[in-house]
Design an enzyme around this catalytic site. Structure first.
Site, mmCIF file in Angstrom:
data_model
loop_
_atom_site.group_PDB
_atom_site.id
_atom_site.type_symbol
_atom_site.label_atom_id
_atom_site.label_comp_id
_atom_site.label_asym_id
_atom_site.label_seq_id
_atom_site.Cartn_x
_atom_site.Cartn_y
_atom_site.Cartn_z
ATOM 1 N N ASP A 10 5.633 2.980 -3.546
ATOM 2 C CA ASP A 10 6.845 2.570 -4.242
ATOM 3 C C ASP A 10 6.422 1.757 -5.469
ATOM 4 O O ASP A 10 5.259 1.350 -5.597
ATOM 5 C CB ASP A 10 7.682 1.724 -3.263
ATOM 6 C CG ASP A 10 8.819 0.985 -3.923
ATOM 7 O OD1 ASP A 10 9.592 1.620 -4.660
ATOM 8 O OD2 ASP A 10 8.928 -0.231 -3.707
ATOM 9 N N ASP A 41 8.825 -0.938 -7.566
ATOM 10 C CA ASP A 41 9.370 -2.304 -7.550
ATOM 11 C C ASP A 41 9.037 -3.030 -6.256
ATOM 12 O O ASP A 41 9.323 -2.545 -5.161
ATOM 13 C CB ASP A 41 10.894 -2.265 -7.699
ATOM 14 C CG ASP A 41 11.337 -2.075 -9.141
ATOM 15 O OD1 ASP A 41 10.491 -2.186 -10.034
ATOM 16 O OD2 ASP A 41 12.532 -1.822 -9.366
#
Length: 250
Positions: free
Chosen positions: A15, A17
């Site tokens: 991922d 963020d």
């Protein structure tokens, strides 16, 4: 494109963020160096919810060529070795009448939501999803941080999602709360597991996923808990580095 890693059949998906950078922040040079070193050991892929321009803002203009796999908008825009594989769009899937219906409803709902601040860009139409932000994506970082606390206390996003589930039950949509200020709306199956259709099971012995929103309802939950992946929860880029070092570099 870099040479093949020492263990190409181990894939590590990340991922963006809260995992490789602070939310909506740029990756640090140290973290980027670490990821480059990691890519010499195992196959590395990026899978983010934001569109590719935002991913480039956070990870650098050359991100689609830096690692073998790159997925933006959960994989609706997919690259392998720097080459575009596919682009899928929500407007084709839903039809323009349903797009208008959803946008009109959201604007009316948000007009009646009472929160301390409102800025701009409340609905962002991406090729594969709607990103909806009650405060507006144009808020500053301090405003973003304050809103996150307010949202956690007053369930602004959670309540809006529940209302949308009822209103649009006929459209087969998924609602995923991620980051600090917004949530994503997309067709069922268009969460981050969408990227797995590009990853042939015969090519990998292990697929690891690292993300911060791995709780149920978070935008990493589906891929984190998928039968094809080994899920790892992290709380910051530093923890990502720490876990990867123990798993792959020690």
């Amino acid at each position: 494109m870099a040479t093949a890693p020492e263990k190409p059949r181990i894939l590590a998906l990340f991922d963006v963020d809260g995992t490789l950078s602070i939310p909506r922040g740029e990756i640090t040079p140290e973290m980027l160096d670490f990821m480059t070193e990691l890519s010499k050991k195992v196959t590395v892929g990026i899978v983010g919810g934001s569109d590719l321009p935002k991913q480039k803002e956070q990870l650098g203009d050359g991100i689609v060529k830096l690692f073998p796999w790159n997925f933006s908008q959960n994989g609706l825009v997919a690259y392998k070795n720097g080459e575009l594989l596919e682009i899928q769009t929500i407007s084709k899937h839903l039809g323009e009448d349903n797009v208008k219906r959803l946008v009109n409803w959201v604007m009316k709902y948000l007009a009646d939501v009472d929160i301390p601040l409102k800025r701009g860009t409340f609905i962002e139409f991406r090729s594969g999803m709607f990103n909806i932000s009650p405060i507006g994506r144009n808020c500053s970082r301090p405003e973003r941080n304050d809103y996150e606390k307010f949202d956690l206390e007053h369930n602004i996003r959670k309540n809006m999602v529940e209302a949308m589930r009822k209103e649009f039950a006929d459209l087969g949509l998924t609602y995923s709360i991620g980051g600090q200020i917004s949530f994503d709306v997309f067709p069922q199956g268009w969460d981050k597991t969408y990227c797995l259709r590009f990853l042939d099971a015969a090519d990998f012995d292990e697929i690891h996923f690292f993300g911060d929103k791995t709780f149920e309802g978070g935008n990493d939950f589906e891929i984190f808990s998928h039968e094809r992946t080994i899920g790892h929860t992290v709380t910051s880029p530093d923890e990502t580095k720490e876990q990867c070092t123990k798993l792959f570099l020690s």
